[in-house]
Design a protein around this motif. Structure first.
Motif, PDB file in Angstrom:
ATOM      1  N   VAL A  86       0.832  -1.207   0.000  1.00  0.00           N
ATOM      2  CA  VAL A  86       0.000   0.000   0.000  1.00  0.00           C
ATOM      3  C   VAL A  86       0.868   1.258   0.000  1.00  0.00           C
ATOM      4  O   VAL A  86       0.597   2.222  -0.727  1.00  0.00           O
ATOM      5  CB  VAL A  86      -0.946   0.000   1.217  1.00  0.00           C
ATOM      6  N   LEU A  87       1.927   1.250   0.817  1.00  0.00           N
ATOM      7  CA  LEU A  87       2.830   2.408   0.857  1.00  0.00           C
ATOM      8  C   LEU A  87       3.486   2.632  -0.503  1.00  0.00           C
ATOM      9  O   LEU A  87       3.646   3.768  -0.956  1.00  0.00           O
ATOM     10  CB  LEU A  87       3.893   2.202   1.941  1.00  0.00           C
ATOM     11  N   ARG A  88       3.863   1.526  -1.154  1.00  0.00           N
ATOM     12  CA  ARG A  88       4.470   1.635  -2.483  1.00  0.00           C
ATOM     13  C   ARG A  88       3.458   2.201  -3.483  1.00  0.00           C
ATOM     14  O   ARG A  88       3.801   3.039  -4.333  1.00  0.00           O
ATOM     15  CB  ARG A  88       4.962   0.268  -2.946  1.00  0.00           C
ATOM     16  N   ALA A  89       2.209   1.753  -3.367  1.00  0.00           N
ATOM     17  CA  ALA A  89       1.165   2.257  -4.262  1.00  0.00           C
ATOM     18  C   ALA A  89       0.937   3.751  -4.043  1.00  0.00           C
ATOM     19  O   ALA A  89       0.762   4.513  -5.003  1.00  0.00           O
ATOM     20  CB  ALA A  89      -0.133   1.488  -4.029  1.00  0.00           C
ATOM     21  N   LEU A  90       0.949   4.196  -2.790  1.00  0.00           N
ATOM     22  CA  LEU A  90       0.804   5.618  -2.500  1.00  0.00           C
ATOM     23  C   LEU A  90       1.949   6.426  -3.088  1.00  0.00           C
ATOM     24  O   LEU A  90       1.753   7.504  -3.657  1.00  0.00           O
ATOM     25  CB  LEU A  90       0.721   5.837  -0.983  1.00  0.00           C
ATOM     26  N   ASP A  91       3.181   5.881  -2.956  1.00  0.00           N
ATOM     27  CA  ASP A  91       4.358   6.575  -3.515  1.00  0.00           C
ATOM     28  C   ASP A  91       4.231   6.717  -5.026  1.00  0.00           C
ATOM     29  O   ASP A  91       4.507   7.775  -5.597  1.00  0.00           O
ATOM     30  CB  ASP A  91       5.636   5.816  -3.158  1.00  0.00           C
ATOM     31  N   GLU A  92       3.842   5.617  -5.703  1.00  0.00           N
ATOM     32  CA  GLU A  92       3.722   5.652  -7.157  1.00  0.00           C
ATOM     33  C   GLU A  92       2.627   6.625  -7.583  1.00  0.00           C
ATOM     34  O   GLU A  92       2.784   7.373  -8.557  1.00  0.00           O
ATOM     35  CB  GLU A  92       3.425   4.251  -7.698  1.00  0.00           C
ATOM     36  N   LEU A  93       1.530   6.622  -6.848  1.00  0.00           N
ATOM     37  CA  LEU A  93       0.424   7.509  -7.177  1.00  0.00           C
ATOM     38  C   LEU A  93       0.845   8.973  -7.043  1.00  0.00           C
ATOM     39  O   LEU A  93       0.579   9.797  -7.924  1.00  0.00           O
ATOM     40  CB  LEU A  93      -0.756   7.206  -6.247  1.00  0.00           C
ATOM     41  N   GLU A  94       1.547   9.275  -5.956  1.00  0.00           N
ATOM     42  CA  GLU A  94       1.985  10.653  -5.738  1.00  0.00           C
ATOM     43  C   GLU A  94       3.072  11.060  -6.736  1.00  0.00           C
ATOM     44  O   GLU A  94       3.130  12.222  -7.163  1.00  0.00           O
ATOM     45  CB  GLU A  94       2.461  10.804  -4.294  1.00  0.00           C
ATOM     46  N   ASP A  95       3.933  10.115  -7.107  1.00  0.00           N
ATOM     47  CA  ASP A  95       4.945  10.408  -8.125  1.00  0.00           C
ATOM     48  C   ASP A  95       4.288  10.727  -9.464  1.00  0.00           C
ATOM     49  O   ASP A  95       4.732  11.636 -10.181  1.00  0.00           O
ATOM     50  CB  ASP A  95       5.903   9.218  -8.286  1.00  0.00           C
ATOM     51  N   ASP A  96       3.244   9.965  -9.802  1.00  0.00           N
ATOM     52  CA  ASP A  96       2.537  10.217 -11.061  1.00  0.00           C
ATOM     53  C   ASP A  96       1.891  11.604 -11.070  1.00  0.00           C
ATOM     54  O   ASP A  96       1.917  12.304 -12.082  1.00  0.00           O
ATOM     55  CB  ASP A  96       1.460   9.146 -11.288  1.00  0.00           C
ATOM     56  N   ARG A  97       1.340  12.000  -9.930  1.00  0.00           N
ATOM     57  CA  ARG A  97       0.715  13.325  -9.888  1.00  0.00           C
ATOM     58  C   ARG A  97       1.777  14.419 -10.000  1.00  0.00           C
ATOM     59  O   ARG A  97       1.578  15.420 -10.700  1.00  0.00           O
ATOM     60  CB  ARG A  97      -0.069  13.502  -8.599  1.00  0.00           C
ATOM     61  N   GLN A  98       2.902  14.208  -9.330  1.00  0.00           N
ATOM     62  CA  GLN A  98       3.973  15.201  -9.408  1.00  0.00           C
ATOM     63  C   GLN A  98       4.503  15.314 -10.830  1.00  0.00           C
ATOM     64  O   GLN A  98       4.947  16.390 -11.258  1.00  0.00           O
ATOM     65  CB  GLN A  98       5.108  14.816  -8.453  1.00  0.00           C
ATOM     66  N   ALA A  99       4.447  14.218 -11.588  1.00  0.00           N
ATOM     67  CA  ALA A  99       4.912  14.232 -12.976  1.00  0.00           C
ATOM     68  C   ALA A  99       3.878  14.845 -13.922  1.00  0.00           C
ATOM     69  O   ALA A  99       4.124  14.958 -15.123  1.00  0.00           O
ATOM     70  CB  ALA A  99       5.239  12.813 -13.433  1.00  0.00           C
ATOM     71  N   GLY A 100       2.717  15.239 -13.380  1.00  0.00           N
ATOM     72  CA  GLY A 100       1.715  15.909 -14.208  1.00  0.00           C
ATOM     73  C   GLY A 100       0.697  15.001 -14.846  1.00  0.00           C
ATOM     74  O   GLY A 100      -0.013  15.403 -15.774  1.00  0.00           O
ATOM     75  N   LEU A 101       0.586  13.736 -14.372  1.00  0.00           N
ATOM     76  CA  LEU A 101      -0.343  12.799 -15.007  1.00  0.00           C
ATOM     77  C   LEU A 101      -1.778  12.951 -14.514  1.00  0.00           C
ATOM     78  O   LEU A 101      -2.665  12.257 -14.988  1.00  0.00           O
ATOM     79  CB  LEU A 101       0.139  11.354 -14.770  1.00  0.00           C
ATOM     80  N   TYR A 102      -2.005  13.810 -13.547  1.00  0.00           N
ATOM     81  CA  TYR A 102      -3.368  14.065 -13.063  1.00  0.00           C
ATOM     82  C   TYR A 102      -3.646  15.566 -13.153  1.00  0.00           C
ATOM     83  O   TYR A 102      -3.878  16.248 -12.154  1.00  0.00           O
ATOM     84  CB  TYR A 102      -3.532  13.576 -11.618  1.00  0.00           C
ATOM     85  N   ALA A 103      -3.578  16.090 -14.371  1.00  0.00           N
ATOM     86  CA  ALA A 103      -3.642  17.537 -14.580  1.00  0.00           C
ATOM     87  C   ALA A 103      -5.051  18.055 -14.824  1.00  0.00           C
ATOM     88  O   ALA A 103      -5.328  19.232 -14.620  1.00  0.00           O
ATOM     89  CB  ALA A 103      -2.740  17.932 -15.748  1.00  0.00           C
TER      90      ALA A 103
END
Length: 561
Positions: A426-443
Motif C-alpha cells: 500500500v505504501l508503495r502504491a501511494l508513492d507511485e500515485l503521488e509520483d505520477d501526480r507530481q509528474a503531471g499525469l493528473y492535470a
C-alpha cells in the motif's frame, strides 16, 4: 553488444536521411538533400555509410515506422518494451551500423516534436547523435543542444499525455483479464478469451507445462539449492529456457538458449508469479542517468490488479523472497569464478590479502599472497607459498575435526501475520500515485478526481492494516539427520566445497613462520572474537564459535540422556 560510437577513431559513420512528401520542389529534391548531407559529412571528416530515402511519406509518420528509415532503427522505439523485445529489435535492425543520423533539415526526420524527442533520447542512451545541415541542429555543440531542449520540451508534454492515456488503456486491459501480447511470462500461456475479445493468460499446467517446471525451481531454491546450481541442472537436463519454450509453443525451432542466473533470479523476484502485472519503465535519476525499473499495474483502489491465476501462492512467494534475501551477499570476483579453487576467498595471508592459487615448477600447485601478483607491491611479512593440497587438507581436517559430527540444521522460514508485506504494498502504491501526480499525469479535473479517490482508498486500507494484530516472521532451525561430515563428503567439486566453506564462515590465515601446532581438541575462543582458532604449522584456521557450540550442545544432550 556494442551500442556506442566506435572507439579509437574520430571518423563517424553517418546515416543520411532523405524524405519528401511530394516530389515536386527542386529546392528539397532528394538529390539536393543528398548533396547537402554529403558536403556536411565531408567537411567534418565523417563517412556516409548508408541512406534512408522515404518518398511520398508524411512527416507525421514516426521515423521507426517508415519503410526505409525504419530498417535502421529498432521497432520497439516509441513504446515500452521488455528487455528481450528490445534486444531482438536491436539485432533485427541496422542500428549498429551508424553513429550520426543526419538530414538536410530536421523536419526531414520528423515533423512531430514528440517523435524527434523520442529519437533524441534513444540516441543519447545508445551513444548516437542527430544532426541537420540547414537548421544547425548539431547536438555535438552546446547551442545545438540548447535549441533541441526547447523542441524537446514540447515533445515531452505530448509524450506525458500519451503515456497517461496508454497507462489507463493498459490498466483497463489488465482489469478485464486480457493479455496485450509480447513475451509471455514463464509459467503461463495465452488462450483466446471466453468472450472472444483477444487473449488471456492461463497457468501453463499442460502442453509445455512450464508452470510445473517453475514450481519445481521455487521448491528447490527454498529447500536450499543455489540459483546457480539450479541453472546448471536445467541446462544439463535440456529443459528449454523461457525464450525457447515460447518458440517451441509457437511451432518454431529451439535456438538452444541457456538458463542464466541473472534471468532466473529476476523471474523468481517477479510478482508475475502471483498473477500480477509488472511493466518496465525508464526513469531518469538525480545523476541524469536513465535506468530501467518496474512497477505493478494497480486498480482504482491502488492495489495490484490480478491478471491471471497465480503459479504459486502468496505464502510461498514470500518464503522464496526471504530465502533469496537471506543468501544475498556481496559477491566479489572470487565468488563468481567457475574455476575457483577450494580456498579462494577463504585463505588469506597474515597481511590481510587473499591467497590465490598458481602452478609452479614441475606442475606443483600452490597458494601464495595475492600481493605478489601486483606490480610494485610486496607483502610486509614476506610470507612464503604453501602447497595447495596441504592447505586444502588442513582446512578440511580442521572443519571435520571441529564440527564433523554435528548435525546440520535446516533453516526454515516461518511466515508471520504482521501484514507488513501488504502494508509495504500500500505504501508503495501511494508513492507511485503521488509520483505520477507530481509528474503531471493528473492535470485535468477528471483525473484529479480519480487521484483523490485512489488516494482515499489506499489511505483507508493502510489504516485498517495497521490496526490488525501482528506477529513477526522469522527463521526456525530444523534437524536434517545429516552431519557436517556427510554433507562435506557429498560435495564433489572444489567450487561446491568453496561455496560451503564461505557459507560456514571458515577462514585460513597463512603466517610467515610456524605457530606451534596446537591440536583442534585444544582450541579455545580467541579473546573477544566469535570464532575458535587452531594451528597447523604456519597456518591458523578459524571456525565460527556457533559451529563449535553446536557440537558442545550435542554432547551435553547425549550425556544427559
Amino acid at each position: 553488444m556494442d551500442r556506442t560510437h566506435r572507439e579509437g577513431t574520430s571518423v563517424a559513420r553517418v546515416l543520411g536521411v532523405v524524405r519528401l512528401s511530394r516530389d515536386r520542389e527542386e529546392s528539397t529534391s532528394p538529390a539536393r538533400q543528398r548533396e547537402s548531407i554529403e558536403q556536411w559529412a565531408q567537411r567534418l571528416g565523417h563517412e556516409v555509410v548508408g541512406w534512408a530515402e522515404d518518398l511520398d511519406v508524411s512527416g507525421a509518420v514516426a521515423p521507426w515506422k517508415r519503410d526505409e528509415l525504419g530498417q535502421w532503427l529498432p521497432a520497439t522505439m516509441g513504446r515500452e518494451a521488455s528487455e528481450p523485445e528490445e534486444e531482438i529489435a536491436w539485432n533485427r535492425s541496422r542500428a549498429n551500423e551508424w553513429d550520426i543520423i543526419c538530414s538536410w533539415k530536421l523536419d526531414r526526420i520528423s515533423r512531430r516534436a514528440l517523435h524527434t524527442s523520442q529519437l533524441h533520447e534513444w540516441c543519447k542512451e545508445n551513444g548516437k547523435q542527430i544532426a541537420s545541415v540547414e537548421d544547425g541542429y548539431d547536438l555535438t555543440t552546446p547551442i545545438g543542444e540548447f535549441l533541441f531542449n526547447i523542441l524537446a520540451s514540447f515533445g515531452q508534454m505530448e509524450l506525458e499525455t500519451i503515456k497517461f492515456r496508454a497507462k489507463a488503456s493498459f490498466n483497463e486491459l489488465v482489469r478485464q483479464g486480457r493479455w496485450r501480447g509480447g513475451w509471455l511470462p514463464y509459467g503461463y500461456r495465452a488462450e483466446p478469451a471466453d468472450d472472444g475479445q483477444g487473449y488471456r493468460l492461463v497457468v501453463d499446467d499442460d502442453g509445455m507445462n512450464t508452470a510445473a517446471t517453475l514450481r519445481d525451481i521455487v521448491a528447490r531454491v527454498i529447500d536450499g539449492e543455489s540459483v546457480n546450481r539450479v541453472c546448471a541442472s536445467l541446462n544439463e537436463q535440456g529443459v528449454p529456457a523461457p525464450m525457447d519454450a515460447q518458440r517451441i509453443r509457437e511451432g518454431n525451432e529451439s535456438k538452444g538458449a541457456l538458463w542464466r542466473v541473472g534471468n532466473l533470479t529476476k523471474m523468481l523476484r517477479s510478482h508475475t508469479l502471483l498473477g500480477w502485472t509488472e511493466v518496465g519503465e525508464k526513469v531518469k535519476g538525480d545523476d541524469g542517468k536513465v535506468r530501467r525499473t518496474t512497477r505493478l499495474v494497480r486498480g482504482d483502489d491502488g492495489l495490484p490488479l490480478q491478471r491471471a491465476e497465480p503459479v504459486i501462492d502468496r505464502e510461498t512467494f514470500e518464503k522464496l523472497q526471504a530465502v533469496i534475501d537471506e543468501r544475498k551477499k556481496p559477491a566479489g570476483a572470487a565468488a563468481k569464478r567457475a574455476d575457483r579453487s577450494m580456498l579462494l576467498g577463504v585463505a588469506y595471508c597474515l597481511c590481510g590479502t587473499p591467497l590465490y592459487a598458481y602452478t609452479g615448477g614441475r606442475g606443483k600447485r600452490y597458494y601464495r599472497c595475492g600481493r605478489k601478483a601486483i606490480a610494485g607491491a610486496r607483502c610486509e611479512y614476506e610470507t612464503k607459498s604453501v602447497r595447495r593440497d596441504r592447505l586444502d587438507g588442513w582446512v578440511e581436517q580442521a572443519l571435520l575435526g571441529t564440527v564433523g559430527d554435528v548435525e546440520v540444521m535446516q533453516r526454515t522460514y516461518r511466515p508471520g501475520v504482521d501484514h507488513s508485506t501488504e502494508i509495504a504494498d500500500v505504501l508503495r502504491a501511494l508513492d507511485e500515485l503521488e509520483d505520477d501526480r507530481q509528474a503531471g499525469l493528473y492535470a485535468t479535473a477528471r483525473t484529479r478526481d480519480r487521484f483523490r479517490a485512489q488516494h482515499k482508498a489506499l489511505s483507508a486500507r493502510l489504516d485498517a492494516l495497521e490496526q490488525l494484530p501482528s506477529e513477526p516472521s522469522g527463521w526456525d532451525e530444523t534437524p536434517t539427520g545429516r552431519t557436517y561430515r556427510e554433507m562435506w563428503e557429498s560435495l564433489t567439486t572444489p567450487q561446491d566445497k568453496n561455496t560451503a566453506l564461505r557459507d560456514l564462515g571458515v577462514r585460513a590465515i597463512l603466517h610467515p613462520s610456524s605457530l606451534g601446532g596446537l591440536s583442534f581438541e585444544q582450541m579455545a575462543p580467541a579473546d573477544g572474537r566469535e570464532y575458535y582458532t587452531g594451528n597447523y604449522g604456519r597456518v591458523e584456521i578459524r571456525t565460527p564459535a556457533k559451529m563449535r557450540e553446536a557440537a558442545r550442545h550435542t554432547v551435553e544432550a547425549a550425556e544427559s540422556a
